[in-house]
Scaffold this active site. Structure first.
Site, PDB file in Angstrom:
ATOM      1  N   GLU A   1      -0.135 -10.801 -16.838  1.00 54.57           N
ATOM      2  CA  GLU A   1      -0.413  -9.781 -15.979  1.00 54.57           C
ATOM      3  C   GLU A   1      -1.290  -8.818 -16.342  1.00 54.57           C
ATOM      4  O   GLU A   1      -2.074  -8.226 -15.641  1.00 54.57           O
ATOM      5  CB  GLU A   1       0.729  -9.282 -15.251  1.00 54.57           C
TER       6      GLU A   1
ATOM      7  N   CYS B   1       0.962  -1.159   0.084  1.00 50.15           N
ATOM      8  CA  CYS B   1       0.000   0.028  -0.201  1.00 50.15           C
ATOM      9  C   CYS B   1       0.831   1.421  -0.118  1.00 50.15           C
ATOM     10  O   CYS B   1       2.048   1.220   0.378  1.00 50.15           O
ATOM     11  CB  CYS B   1      -0.795   0.091   1.277  1.00 50.15           C
TER      12      CYS B   1
ATOM     13  N   GLU C   1       9.405 -14.500 -19.358  1.00 46.81           N
ATOM     14  CA  GLU C   1       9.062 -12.918 -19.214  1.00 46.81           C
ATOM     15  C   GLU C   1       7.846 -12.498 -20.021  1.00 46.81           C
ATOM     16  O   GLU C   1       7.114 -11.952 -19.717  1.00 46.81           O
ATOM     17  CB  GLU C   1      10.421 -12.392 -19.179  1.00 46.81           C
TER      18      GLU C   1
ATOM     19  N   ASN D   1       0.842   0.499   5.622  1.00 49.30           N
ATOM     20  CA  ASN D   1       1.392  -0.394   4.692  1.00 49.30           C
ATOM     21  C   ASN D   1       2.102  -1.488   5.447  1.00 49.30           C
ATOM     22  O   ASN D   1       2.952  -1.482   6.217  1.00 49.30           O
ATOM     23  CB  ASN D   1       2.479   0.273   3.799  1.00 49.30           C
ATOM     24  N   GLY D   2       1.690  -2.795   4.978  1.00 49.54           N
ATOM     25  CA  GLY D   2       2.389  -4.254   5.461  1.00 49.54           C
ATOM     26  C   GLY D   2       1.237  -4.787   6.186  1.00 49.54           C
ATOM     27  O   GLY D   2       0.030  -5.146   5.769  1.00 49.54           O
TER      28      GLY D   2
ATOM     29  N   LYS E   1       4.502 -11.208 -18.884  1.00 45.82           N
ATOM     30  CA  LYS E   1       3.923  -9.841 -19.346  1.00 45.82           C
ATOM     31  C   LYS E   1       2.406  -9.988 -19.836  1.00 45.82           C
ATOM     32  O   LYS E   1       1.399  -9.349 -19.526  1.00 45.82           O
ATOM     33  CB  LYS E   1       4.673  -9.152 -20.577  1.00 45.82           C
TER      34      LYS E   1
ATOM     35  N   HIS F   1       8.240 -32.967 -23.808  1.00 41.21           N
ATOM     36  CA  HIS F   1       8.156 -34.003 -22.457  1.00 41.21           C
ATOM     37  C   HIS F   1       6.767 -33.522 -21.855  1.00 41.21           C
ATOM     38  O   HIS F   1       6.651 -33.833 -20.704  1.00 41.21           O
ATOM     39  CB  HIS F   1       9.174 -33.584 -21.652  1.00 41.21           C
TER      40      HIS F   1
ATOM     41  N   ARG G   1       1.519   1.355  -6.129  1.00 42.19           N
ATOM     42  CA  ARG G   1       1.546   0.611  -5.138  1.00 42.19           C
ATOM     43  C   ARG G   1       0.260  -0.255  -4.821  1.00 42.19           C
ATOM     44  O   ARG G   1       0.362  -1.461  -4.152  1.00 42.19           O
ATOM     45  CB  ARG G   1       2.150   1.074  -3.711  1.00 42.19           C
TER      46      ARG G   1
ATOM     47  N   TRP H   1      -3.684  -1.979  -1.457  1.00 36.99           N
ATOM     48  CA  TRP H   1      -3.463  -3.150  -2.223  1.00 36.99           C
ATOM     49  C   TRP H   1      -3.825  -4.249  -1.019  1.00 36.99           C
ATOM     50  O   TRP H   1      -3.152  -4.502   0.207  1.00 36.99           O
ATOM     51  CB  TRP H   1      -1.996  -3.509  -2.605  1.00 36.99           C
TER      52      TRP H   1
ATOM     53  N   LYS I   1       2.720  -2.446  -7.888  1.00 36.43           N
ATOM     54  CA  LYS I   1       4.167  -2.369  -8.084  1.00 36.43           C
ATOM     55  C   LYS I   1       5.069  -3.013  -7.178  1.00 36.43           C
ATOM     56  O   LYS I   1       6.154  -3.414  -7.584  1.00 36.43           O
ATOM     57  CB  LYS I   1       4.375  -1.133  -8.534  1.00 36.43           C
TER      58      LYS I   1
HETATM   59  O1  M6R Z   1      10.612  -4.119  -7.328  1.00 33.61           O
HETATM   60  P1  M6R Z   1      11.178  -5.791  -7.857  1.00 33.61           P
HETATM   61  O2  M6R Z   1      11.815  -5.720  -9.016  1.00 33.61           O
HETATM   62  O3  M6R Z   1      11.800  -6.548  -6.809  1.00 33.61           O
HETATM   63  O4  M6R Z   1       9.649  -6.435  -8.148  1.00 33.61           O
HETATM   64  C1  M6R Z   1       9.720  -7.720  -8.428  1.00 33.61           C
HETATM   65  C2  M6R Z   1       8.291  -8.184  -8.982  1.00 33.61           C
HETATM   66  O5  M6R Z   1       7.264  -8.090  -8.185  1.00 33.61           O
HETATM   67  C3  M6R Z   1       8.011  -7.531 -10.438  1.00 33.61           C
HETATM   68  O6  M6R Z   1       9.280  -7.845 -11.330  1.00 33.61           O
HETATM   69  C4  M6R Z   1       6.817  -8.083 -10.992  1.00 33.61           C
HETATM   70  O7  M6R Z   1       6.914  -9.391 -11.324  1.00 33.61           O
HETATM   71  C5  M6R Z   1       6.304  -7.172 -12.190  1.00 33.61           C
HETATM   72  N1  M6R Z   1       4.934  -6.826 -11.998  1.00 33.61           N
HETATM   73  C6  M6R Z   1       6.513  -7.974 -13.445  1.00 33.61           C
HETATM   74  O8  M6R Z   1       5.948  -7.268 -14.668  1.00 33.61           O
END
Ligand code: M6R
Length: 608
Positions: free
Chosen positions: A487, A2, A480, A98-99, A484, A503, A27, A74, A603
């Site tokens: 998400e 958050c 990756e 936050n937490g 992308k 496999h 966040r 969040w 984020k």
């Molecule tokens: O801030 P960070 O790079 O440690 O974050 C890691 C992941 O949370 C971040 O890369 C997440 O997977 C992204 N939303 C992917 O696009």
């Protein structure tokens, strides 16, 4: 996860709380709220969903107080409803958090037994009642917070405003970041410096266990024992960065397009262009001669960058590299050798699991090198050496430019490790560096393929499932690419090592299955082409990300082809990331999805 803010000023604070919350919305955006003191009395406005809903509420029912706190959520405990939105309040105070308060159940039971009534499903509400309980015993706000904080277990950044106390704000930090900002006759607090950038460029980061009492004139810091302590002020660069979308529709689009520039800037930080060598701007925190192994720990996209880094460090540095998700690594009690090096990779530098991996490695006597984008982050501050990615603030929840900058730094580190260990010749270093110098230009070329990518994405947006395949360093990039797509479009996607297809996953292939193959013309291209043939033979719809030579040599009737410029293969993942990101972006846009703020995500993941 958050975002929290607070302002104690000499004019109404609500609009500035909102301005700061806009910079923290990355966040979390499940709900938002603010509380201010209106003529000494607490007043709250909260709204489910994005910040714009709260803004609309404030337009209808404005707040005028000179001291206040704000929150963007969040959800962890309790659904994303208005009732669970922060600030949480009692008749005495309001708090934002936050937490996670891990012992909230036992505290709630205890407080319920003493007559407190809870109205939300959150863990945070227990903090409001715990401090209220101390005030009910006759304590003033500062003494009540001092008594309550030691009873909280878990990770938190907290900010309190008190009914009838217009001259103080109290903030506390344990395991979640919190910055205090200095103004002229006013003070600020926020989850990061970016939130406070419109108001101040002078901040202090609280250390774990610290809490702070803010007045209009300044701040008093206390440590976990309650002793008054000094904490250093620092100037932040955050205000230098404009957090806007430029001419782009979304932050993600802007950040994809920025990549040639920020990757160029990052590489320039690590390369000596005139001599064609890597020049690290910091001391390597290990003895190259006795280095026994490298361990990498990270989450999400940063983990995939680390996975590509593993290939490079093993190839150029000739040293074994182990890599693990930080959420797994931190609990598996891996034996670590003091002669080894831990590398953590993180855009935010605040990811809870990655930070815990760092702390575990340090507890085992290992040196830690972090690859981070936020120089003032907790991970950066706790590392033995920091390799900065110069991507600038990344606002889109889907990581793009941070990823390619992480790859750029890891490529330089791999070369530096190889040279330091005497296993990479000066000639090979120069050859690799000249390839790296060409990368930003190739990324700019790749960006020019956007129109054809957009067209292919339209077809992809009709798919229910998508497979991504790659070999060697293209395998992590396949992972990756799939991340992308899922998400931001919510289409189910999986990345596979192309050789693993037979496999099991090949059973999924039919005419309805788009298979995106990431295939730079590298040492394993013939193997990758064979795997494409296997997919084609089963009617799979292959979309090739590769150059024209690969397309011609494979003689496959591709469903789509993103024609990449020819390039030396070593650092192709940095360039090939661009079409993978654009495919996800345009697919999500074609589906009308909220690209910058996908559902359920945030984020910065500062909770486990
Ligand atoms: O801030 P960070 O790079 O440690 O974050 C890691 C992941 O949370 C971040 O890369 C997440 O997977 C992204 N939303 C992917 O696009």
């Amino acid at each position: 996860m958050c975002g929290i803010v607070g302002i104690i000023g000499r004019e109404p604070v609500a609009s500035r709380l909102i301005e700061a919350l806009k910079r923290l919305e990355y966040r979390g955006y499940d709900s938002a709220g603010v509380a201010t003191l209106e003529e000494g009395h607490l007043a709250r406005r909260r709204a489910e969903g994005k910040l714009r809903n709260l803004e609309a509420r404030l337009n209808e029912q404005p707040l005028h107080g000179f001291v206040g706190i704000g929150h963007t959520r969040w959800a962890t405990h309790g659904r994303p409803t208005e009732n669970n939105a922060h600030p949480h309040a009692t008749e005495r105070l309001a708090v934002v958090h936050n937490g996670i308060i891990e012992n909230f159940r036992e505290l709630r039971d205890e407080l319920t037994g003493r007559g407190h009534r809870f109205v939300s499903e959150t863990d945070t509400e227990v903090v409001a009642h715990l401090v209220t309980d101390e005030m009910d015993k006759g304590k003033a706000p500062i003494a009540a917070v001092a008594a309550a904080l030691p009873r909280l277990k878990g990770a938190f950044a907290l900010a309190f405003v008190f009914n009838g106390a217009p001259d103080i704000l109290i903030a506390a930090r344990q395991g979640a970041p919190l910055a205090i900002g200095y103004g002229e006759g006013e003070m600020f607090l926020g989850s990061d410096a970016l939130a406070l950038a419109p108001f101040t460029d002078t901040i202090t980061y609280l250390e774990d266990g610290d809490w702070a009492i803010l007045s209009r004139e300044g701040v008093e810091f206390r440590d976990a024992e309650g002793l008054v302590v000094e904490r250093a002020k620092q100037k932040t660069q955050a205000s230098a960065f404009l957090v806007d979308k430029g001419n782009h529709r979304h932050f993600m689009a802007k950040e994809i397009h920025e990549q040639p520039e920020v990757v160029g800037r990052t590489l320039a930080h690590y390369l000596d262009m005139s001599s064609g060598c890597v020049r690290l701007p910091f001391e390597m925190p290990f003895d190259a001669a006795s280095l026994s192994r490298v361990t990498i720990s990270a989450c999400g996209t940063a983990y995939y960058a680390g996975l590509i880094g593993k290939y490079w460090i093993e190839r150029f540095g000739r040293i074994p590299v182990e890599i693990d998700f930080a959420s797994e690594f931190r609990y598996r009690e891996a034996p670590l050798d003091a002669a080894g090096l831990m590398i953590v990779v993180s855009q935010s530098g605040e990811t809870a699991d990655t930070l815990a991996s760092l702390r575990y490695a340090k507890s085992q006597g290992q040196k830690v090198l972090s690859v981070v984008n936020v120089p003032t982050s907790t991970i950066a501050r706790e590392s033995d050496a920091v390799a900065l990615t110069l991507a600038g603030p990344e606002i889109g929840v889907a990581s793009t430019k941070a990823f390619t900058c992480q790859l750029s730094v890891l490529a330089c580190l791999a070369i530096a490790i190889g040279r330091a260990r005497g296993v990479l010749s000066a000639e090979r270093e120069q050859e690799l560096v000249s390839q790296l110098i060409g990368v930003p230009g190739l990324m700019a070329e790749a960006i020019k393929r956007e129109a054809s990518i957009e067209q292919i994405s339209y077809g992809l947006s009709k798919a229910k499932d998508v497979l991504y395949l790659g070999r060697g360093t293209s395998f992590p990039l396949a992972l990756e690419g799939a991340l992308k797509l899922k998400e931001i479009s919510y289409i189910h996607a999986e990345g596979y090592a192309a050789g693993e297809l037979k496999h099991g996953p090949i059973a999924l292939i039919d005419e309805s299955m788009p298979v995106i193959v990431i295939a730079p013309h590298d040492a394993v291209i013939e193997k990758t082409v064979s795997n494409m043939q296997e997919v084609a033979a089963r009617g799979g719809r292959i979309i090739l990300i590769g150059d024209d030579r690969t397309a011609a040599e494979s003689a496959i009737d591709f469903h789509g082809h993103i024609s990449m410029p020819p390039m030396p293969p070593d650092f192709a993942p940095i360039v090939y990331a661009v079409p993978a990101q654009m495919l996800a972006y345009h697919t999500a846009v074609a589906m009308g999805k909220d690209v910058d703020q996908p559902r359920n995500l945030a984020k910065s993941v500062t909770v486990e």
